[in-house]
Design a protein around this motif. Structure first.
Motif, short mmCIF file in Angstrom:
data_model
loop_
_atom_site.label_atom_id
_atom_site.label_comp_id
_atom_site.label_asym_id
_atom_site.label_seq_id
_atom_site.Cartn_x
_atom_site.Cartn_y
_atom_site.Cartn_z
N TYR A 102 39.98 -36.29 -19.06
CA TYR A 102 38.55 -36.03 -18.86
C TYR A 102 38.18 -34.57 -19.09
O TYR A 102 37.06 -34.16 -18.82
N ILE A 103 39.13 -33.80 -19.60
CA ILE A 103 38.78 -32.42 -19.97
C ILE A 103 38.26 -32.45 -21.40
O ILE A 103 38.82 -33.15 -22.25
N LYS A 104 37.20 -31.71 -21.64
CA LYS A 104 36.64 -31.64 -22.98
C LYS A 104 37.72 -31.22 -23.98
O LYS A 104 38.47 -30.27 -23.72
N PHE A 123 44.23 -32.24 -13.45
CA PHE A 123 43.63 -30.92 -13.59
C PHE A 123 44.52 -29.86 -12.94
O PHE A 123 44.76 -28.79 -13.49
N ALA A 124 44.99 -30.19 -11.74
CA ALA A 124 45.81 -29.21 -11.01
C ALA A 124 47.09 -28.89 -11.77
O ALA A 124 47.50 -27.73 -11.85
N ASP A 125 47.71 -29.92 -12.34
CA ASP A 125 48.94 -29.68 -13.12
C ASP A 125 48.67 -28.74 -14.28
O ASP A 125 49.45 -27.82 -14.56
N LEU A 126 47.57 -28.98 -14.97
CA LEU A 126 47.29 -28.17 -16.15
C LEU A 126 46.96 -26.73 -15.76
O LEU A 126 47.41 -25.78 -16.38
N MET A 127 46.18 -26.60 -14.70
CA MET A 127 45.78 -25.27 -14.29
C MET A 127 46.97 -24.42 -13.87
O MET A 127 46.96 -23.20 -13.98
N THR A 128 48.02 -25.08 -13.41
CA THR A 128 49.22 -24.33 -13.01
C THR A 128 50.29 -24.38 -14.10
O THR A 128 51.46 -24.13 -13.85
N MET A 162 42.35 -25.17 -21.81
CA MET A 162 42.41 -24.49 -20.51
C MET A 162 41.04 -23.88 -20.20
O MET A 162 40.55 -23.98 -19.07
N GLY A 163 40.45 -23.28 -21.22
CA GLY A 163 39.11 -22.71 -21.04
C GLY A 163 38.11 -23.78 -20.63
O GLY A 163 37.31 -23.58 -19.70
N ASN A 164 38.18 -24.93 -21.30
CA ASN A 164 37.28 -26.03 -20.95
C ASN A 164 37.49 -26.50 -19.51
O ASN A 164 36.55 -26.83 -18.80
N LEU A 165 38.76 -26.52 -19.12
CA LEU A 165 39.07 -26.94 -17.75
C LEU A 165 38.44 -25.98 -16.74
O LEU A 165 37.85 -26.40 -15.75
N PHE A 166 38.54 -24.69 -17.03
CA PHE A 166 37.95 -23.72 -16.11
C PHE A 166 36.42 -23.85 -16.07
O PHE A 166 35.82 -23.75 -15.01
N ASP A 167 35.81 -24.11 -17.24
CA ASP A 167 34.35 -24.31 -17.25
C ASP A 167 33.96 -25.42 -16.29
O ASP A 167 32.97 -25.35 -15.58
N LYS A 168 34.78 -26.46 -16.29
CA LYS A 168 34.43 -27.64 -15.53
C LYS A 168 34.78 -27.51 -14.05
O LYS A 168 34.05 -27.98 -13.20
N ALA A 169 35.91 -26.86 -13.76
CA ALA A 169 36.45 -26.99 -12.41
C ALA A 169 36.59 -25.68 -11.64
O ALA A 169 36.90 -25.71 -10.45
#
Ligand code: ADP
Ligand code: MG
Length: 700
Positions: free
Chosen positions: A11-13, A32-37, A172-179
């Motif tokens: 669900y990440i862009k 999301f948490a796995d990717l962010m770390t 990763m950038g998209n994930l941060f935008d979202k979360a």
């Protein structure tokens, strides 16, 4: 509460189901948490532009600026590839694509300036870059605003679908935008302030997208602390729970048995360290809680004696004691030493191993049940269910790294409440590892050797000095000394190991001919009776030389042996080498450890040998081993994942670990279930984590 960080990565862009599948299977990243770390392992300074002329055999990833001057598809079928000629003002290099050819073709335009990034490799006499990352200069100008670009580990399969390192950075950038607005703090404020740690939100962002070096430093420090803190928190909490809930026998009597032993049976003064450890153990015995203590000490520091004194206390208080050793040879050795040390005392000692004859075995088992035996020494066999005790109060596990978790845990079941447990290491393990792998055990250390030992001289000898070596060994033998000669153990192939040993044995037999010289030989393929026979010939000084594999690594104690010759020393691990060296230097004579090697020694092998030459101190060697090799696989820890850190490095981050552990203790002591408002953040985070599930030492 719905935790957005548990959302699936698709669900990440920019991800979607297909890419998500590949990320899941290749990186085990699900949420999301796995990717962010999933942290970058290094950064490139995007301002640095390399030139084609700089490229050489040692080039890592380079960033080039230039034009595509030719583009062609070559080959057919599977070997079809797209080749481009890329020029900057200093020269040209070819770029190659095997996959995604059509897409790349439409993307690349002539007369457009590009920035490419990739690792050059030598091919047919020239350099090329396969599957480079490529962007236009205007895209680059946008990107370079952030000076440091994260570099992520990726896989071939991921690269083929656009997930090279920059592709990951993009999602990763998209994930941060979202979360990013949902990132919450998990470390109590007081601790953050005390160590001047940046917030979690800031750290997570900055580790992926730092503006400067300080961002990298501060985010790494914060995230390392976090990782170690939560690991320690779960270890300390489980230790605390266990202590709270596991009752233990009370041994509060120190009487004639102990005192007679102490005053009449040992003929030397205990070292201060030994005295201190006996006290620590004795304090545990009075608490009414089960003791779980790790005893560390260098080879020859006198752990056996300390454990024996603890066992005498258990026996004096009406309990039985058991000592478990990992090998037949060591169990025998302990049996002999301990029987001798206990001479004249009313303590019944027996030994039970895999080779104990059936009739004898039946007798011993029944005498253990009736309580007639006070102290049993044995191998793994003591774990068996049919070995029952009348009333076991203390189990000592020697050289415990050789035992599996389940094996040790099964000793708990031998009484109710469980007996006290004292585990001892063969050679020291670094403090940081002990705090983690054995973090829920109490810890004692004998950091002092008995006085009067002459430091062992360690010498490296090239094969060309063989004649000198033989002369030296013969002189030692003539002076009445004995010699160990050890050949490497090859785990994969016992047959090969034997061949090496047998070749060695033949050579040694020629160099040291009978009848003047007598040689024992011991290896893992022999029957235990044969092993024991050969060992005994050496112990009784009927032979002057013992040729062996590492079966003699642990525990063997022949004070008259003064030389440990290790052949192909480059093939041994450091702690093994140190352990072997510890077989000599046990008497009053000057002892030697002589290392020889084959012709080819790897750099790592060389560093191990030089560490051995530099230090006699097991604690120093253990630290160095950790730095050289990483934590390795202590007790199946690799499988448990307890040492699989995302960012912390147990060899480097000792100070952070120490601080994290202290804070964890402090927190648990004051608020064991983290109920206070200040600690709530940590509790909430712990509840969402899997930390602690695999901490097997809970059961040892
Ligand atoms: P390790 O810690 O490697 O198991 P051991 O218990 O085998 O060491 O002890 C090594 C040797 O040192 C033994 O021969 C033991 O009798 C002797 N020893 C132990 N303590 C002392 C002491 N305080 N003073 C002198 N010798 C000691
Ligand atoms: Mg020992």
């Amino acid at each position: 509460m719905i935790d957005i960080f548990n959302t699936s990565i698709e669900y990440i862009k920019g991800v979607g189901p297909a890419k998500a599948n590949i990320i899941r299977s290749d990186l085990q990243i699900y949420t999301f948490a796995d990717l962010m770390t999933y942290y970058p392992f290094r950064y490139v300074d995007r301002r640095i532009i390399n030139t084609v002329s700089e490229i050489n055999d040692n080039s890592q990833e380079v960033q080039l600026k230039g034009f595509i001057t030719a583009l062609s598809t070559v080959g057919v079928g599977r070997s079809m590839r797209l080749e481009a000629n890329f020029c900057d003002s200093t020269g040209s290099i070819s770029l190659v694509w095997f996959k995604g050819i059509k897409w790349i073709k439409t993307k690349l335009k002539p007369k457009t300036e590009y920035i490419i990034y990739g690792k050059p490799s030598l091919f047919m006499g020239g350099f090329n870059i396969t599957h480079p990352e490529i962007e236009t200069v205007s895209e680059y100008n946008e990107a370079v605003k952030l000076r440091f670009h994260p570099v992520y580990h990726t896989t071939e399969k991921m690269k083929n679908c656009g997930l090279h390192s920059n592709g990951i950075a993009k999602i990763m950038g998209n994930l941060f935008d979202k979360a990013s607005s949902d990132i919450v703090e998990n470390i109590p404020k007081m601790i953050l302030e005390k160590y001047k740690l940046i917030s979690r939100k800031e750290a997570l962002f900055k580790i992926h997208f730092p503006k400067n070096e300080n961002d990298i430093k501060e985010s790494r420090r914060r995230l390392k602390f976090e990782e170690l803190f939560f690991l320690q928190l779960s270890i300390v909490a489980s230790k605390y729970n266990k202590q709270e809930h596991t009752k233990g026998f009370i041994f509060n009597k120190i009487g004639p048995l102990f005192n007679t032993f102490y005053h009449n049976n040992i003929h030397f003064e205990l070292t201060n360290a030994q005295k201190r450890v006996v006290k620590e153990i004795n304090t545990d015995f009075k608490k009414g809680r089960q003791m779980n203590r790790l005893l560390q000490g260098d080879v020859g520091s006198g752990k056996t004696l300390v454990s024996l004194m603890s066992m005498i206390i258990a026996i004096e208080n009406g309990f039985q004691a058991a000592m478990m050793a990992p090998t037949e040879i060591l169990a025998n050795q302990h049996y002999k030493t301990i029987s001798k040390l206990l001479e004249g005392l009313p303590i019944k000692v027996e030994i039970l191993t895999g080779t104990t004859k059936p009739k004898e075995k039946a007798r011993i088992i029944s005498a253990l049940r009736s309580g007639e035996i006070n102290l049993i020494i044995g191998t793994h066999i003591l774990i068996e269910d049919y070995v029952e005790f009348q009333n076991i109060g203390l189990v000592v596990i020697d050289e415990q790294h050789r035992f599996g978790v389940a094996q040790r845990a099964s000793m708990w079941k031998k009484n109710n409440p469980p007996p006290h447990i004292l585990v001892m290491t063969a050679t020291p393990i670094p403090r940081t590892l002990a705090m983690t792998v054995y973090g829920d055990l109490d810890y004692s250390v004998i950091d002092e050797l008995p006085p009067g030992r002459k430091p062992i001289k360690t010498i490296y000898l090239p094969q060309s000095d063989r004649i000198k070596l033989i002369y030296f060994l013969k002189k030692q033998i003539a002076a009445g000394r004995q010699i160990y000669m050890v050949f490497p153990l090859i785990y994969e192939s016992p047959k090969l190991e034997l061949r090496d040993l047998m070749d060695g044995f033949e050579r040694v037999s020629r160099e040291f001919p009978m009848p003047e010289y007598q040689i024992s030989i011991v290896h893992g393929q022999q029957k235990p009776e044969v092993q024991e026979y050969e060992m005994n010939r050496f112990i009784n000084h009927e032979t002057q030389i013992l040729v062996a594999t590492t079966v003699i690594e642990v525990g063997v104690d022949v004070p008259n042996a003064t030389v440990m010759l290790i052949e192909n020393a480059e093939r041994f691990g450091l702690s093994q080498l140190h352990q072997l060296r510890g077989r000599v230097g046990r008497g009053g004579e000057q002892s030697y450890c002589i290392l020889t090697t084959g012709d080819k020694v790897s750099n790592e092998g060389r560093s191990r040998l030089s560490t051995m030459l530099k230090s006699n101190d097991g604690f120093v060697i253990a630290e160095s081993d950790l730095k050289l090799r990483g934590p390795g696989d202590i007790n199946g820890t690799r499988q448990s994942g307890i040492l699989d850190f995302k960012i912390a490095d147990i060899a480097q981050d000792g100070a952070i670990l120490q601080a994290a552990r202290e804070e964890a203790f402090d927190l648990i002591e004051k608020d064991s279930t983290l109920q206070t408002e200040a600690n709530r953040v940590a509790r909430v985070f712990m509840q969402c984590q899997t930390y602690g599930k695999n901490i097997w030492s809970n059961i040892s």
